[in-house]
Design a protein around this motif. Structure first.
Motif, mmCIF file in Angstrom:
data_model
loop_
_atom_site.group_PDB
_atom_site.id
_atom_site.type_symbol
_atom_site.label_atom_id
_atom_site.label_comp_id
_atom_site.label_asym_id
_atom_site.label_seq_id
_atom_site.Cartn_x
_atom_site.Cartn_y
_atom_site.Cartn_z
ATOM 1 N N VAL A 27 0.860 -1.185 0.000
ATOM 2 C CA VAL A 27 0.000 0.000 0.000
ATOM 3 C C VAL A 27 0.895 1.234 0.000
ATOM 4 C CG1 VAL A 27 -1.808 1.293 1.191
ATOM 5 C CG2 VAL A 27 -1.798 -1.217 1.286
ATOM 6 N N ALA A 28 0.627 2.143 -0.905
ATOM 7 C CA ALA A 28 1.432 3.360 -1.022
ATOM 8 C C ALA A 28 0.850 4.444 -0.106
ATOM 9 C CB ALA A 28 1.465 3.829 -2.466
ATOM 10 N N GLU A 353 4.892 -2.867 2.461
ATOM 11 C CA GLU A 353 5.289 -3.927 1.531
ATOM 12 C C GLU A 353 4.277 -5.054 1.434
ATOM 13 O OE1 GLU A 353 8.289 -6.706 4.168
ATOM 14 O OE2 GLU A 353 8.976 -4.691 3.634
ATOM 15 N N GLY A 354 3.204 -5.016 2.270
ATOM 16 C CA GLY A 354 2.216 -6.090 2.247
ATOM 17 C C GLY A 354 2.806 -7.412 2.706
ATOM 18 N N ARG A 355 3.565 -7.371 3.795
ATOM 19 C CA ARG A 355 4.246 -8.565 4.280
ATOM 20 C C ARG A 355 3.238 -9.647 4.681
ATOM 21 N NH1 ARG A 355 8.186 -7.097 8.889
ATOM 22 N NH2 ARG A 355 8.908 -5.754 7.179
ATOM 23 N N ALA A 358 2.422 -14.711 7.920
ATOM 24 C CA ALA A 358 3.327 -15.756 8.405
ATOM 25 C C ALA A 358 4.753 -15.254 8.583
ATOM 26 C CB ALA A 358 3.318 -16.940 7.443
ATOM 27 N N ASP A 359 5.089 -14.136 7.971
ATOM 28 C CA ASP A 359 6.448 -13.612 8.031
ATOM 29 C C ASP A 359 6.593 -12.447 9.006
ATOM 30 O OD1 ASP A 359 7.101 -15.463 6.087
ATOM 31 O OD2 ASP A 359 6.841 -14.034 4.429
ATOM 32 N N ARG A 360 5.550 -12.153 9.753
ATOM 33 C CA ARG A 360 5.587 -10.991 10.639
ATOM 34 C C ARG A 360 6.143 -11.360 12.020
ATOM 35 N NH1 ARG A 360 -0.009 -7.720 9.351
ATOM 36 N NH2 ARG A 360 0.164 -7.780 7.066
#
Length: 394
Positions: A27-28, A353-355, A358-360
């Protein structure tokens, strides 16, 4: 709720408007909205500020004056605005260090600068897609949904309605950047007590957080999860406290024998209304009978040293410990520690970045920390549901 269900979330960015729990696309954002509680900055501000805090509850000024003496003791100045100014500066520096070109606008719910002022300033600079960081880490009405309701209130039916969007960073109670300060503080306080000759099992650690009405507590967090007594609010605090003590014991093995528990403070409701217990000062009064010689109070529910820390812990809890003949220590809040400031920017980067979820970064598996709050999340039983940004209605 599918991402195909458009406009499910009031005042949301296009990525969040469908209501998915995690926004896993970039998201910008134009800017960061630092959303604070607010506090008086002089004796003349105290009662008007407390009227704002208790608006709609019909509390007369005579009763507000019973709380006002906490602020008057410190010259009528709450430290919270100064702390948020320092946090804003620290965030701007960390964003710049990472080459993230986002301005930070600061607005409060209950005192100047108000959220309305921050949104107006953002729009004046052409910044209309905002990502809010609310200065409260856990899931409950007062620590999450009330901020979201205020975001909606600022936009509903105004010139900004349909122009400005406000998404919200997830509850960050178990982000490593937030929790690390508590680990360091407990480690150092326990080590000092042990060095002074206090046996490990005679040191009591009390993790303290703001009490809330029991009816609100059981409704905190998403409604489709059985959180147990105290709802998500209590479960999240318990999990963080347990993790902190486990981590301290890894760093300082003697600390594994130190007992701990979660306690509450700063209740403000009528005696007839049930609030989360036990109270920190009540527990301190019982510790000598349990064989304790020292107490370490950890403000695990608080982000900075504002009034509930300076008065309720540094004044009242300390006096209770002195009255019980106990050594007393209070550990630091995250404040503007480098690990915490870096953690906030990590949370911002998640959304930029729209992480994938599961990677947070997180240190517990309790859950409930959604980008978009779920239907019925954190209901206020007394006032019912109001429109709230960054979440699915109601």
């Amino acid at each position: 709720m599918s991402a195909l269900d458009t406009d499910a979330v009031p005042h949301a960015s296009s990525a969040a408007s469908g209501g998915d729990p995690f926004i896993e696309q970039p998201v910008a954002y134009d800017a960061i909205l630092l959303a604070g509680f607010g506090g008086p900055e002089g004796q003349d501000d105290v009662i008007p500020f407390l009227r704002n805090v208790t608006r709609g509850r019909g509390i007369p000024d005579e009763r507000l004056e019973e709380v006002a003496h906490h602020y008057r003791h410190f010259g009528g100045v709450s430290p919270i605005n100064g702390q948020n100014r320092a946090l804003k500066t620290a965030l701007e520096a960390e964003l710049a260090a990472r080459s993230i070109d986002l301005p930070v606008y600061w607005g409060n719910r209950n005192w100047a600068p108000y959220l309305e002022d921050a949104v107006a300033e953002a729009v004046a600079h052409g910044d209309t897609t905002l990502l809010a960081f609310a200065t409260s880490a856990y899931s409950s009405f007062s620590s999450c949904r009330q901020y979201r309701e205020d975001f909606a209130r600022v936009l509903d039916g105004t010139e900004y309605d349909g122009v400005v969007t406000i998404d919200k960073i997830r509850p960050f109670y178990d982000h490593p950047g937030f929790v690390q300060s508590f680990v360091a503080g407990v480690h150092d306080a326990v080590a000092e007590m042990l060095a002074e000759g206090v046996p490990a099992d005679a040191v009591q650690v009390l993790f303290s957080t703001h009490s809330i009405p029991a009816t609100d507590a059981v409704r905190s967090g998403p409604r489709d999860v059985d959180w147990g007594e105290g709802g998500a609010y209590a479960a999240q605090h318990q999990a963080v406290s347990a993790w902190v003590m486990d981590r301290v014991a890894q760093l300082l093995p003697e600390a594994s024998a130190v007992p701990w528990q979660l306690v509450y403070q700063s209740r403000s409701g009528p005696a007839t209304q049930a609030w989360l217990e036990p109270d920190v000062c009540d527990v301190i009064g019982e510790l000598a009978a349990r064989g304790r010689q020292a107490v370490i109070v950890v403000p695990v529910g608080f982000m900075s040293d504002h009034m509930e820390v300076l008065w309720d812990l540094d004044t009242e809890a300390k006096e209770a410990a002195e009255g019980a003949g106990l050594r007393f220590a209070r550990t630091p809040t995250p404040g503007v520690s480098p690990s915490f400031v870096a953690g906030i920017v990590d949370l911002i980067q998640e959304r930029l970045e729209g992480r994938p979820a599961a990677d947070r970064a997180h240190i517990t598996d309790v859950g409930g920390a959604f980008d978009v709050c779920r239907p019925g999340c954190c209901e206020n039983v007394r006032a019912g549901f109001k429109r709230a940004a960054a979440g699915i209605a109601p």
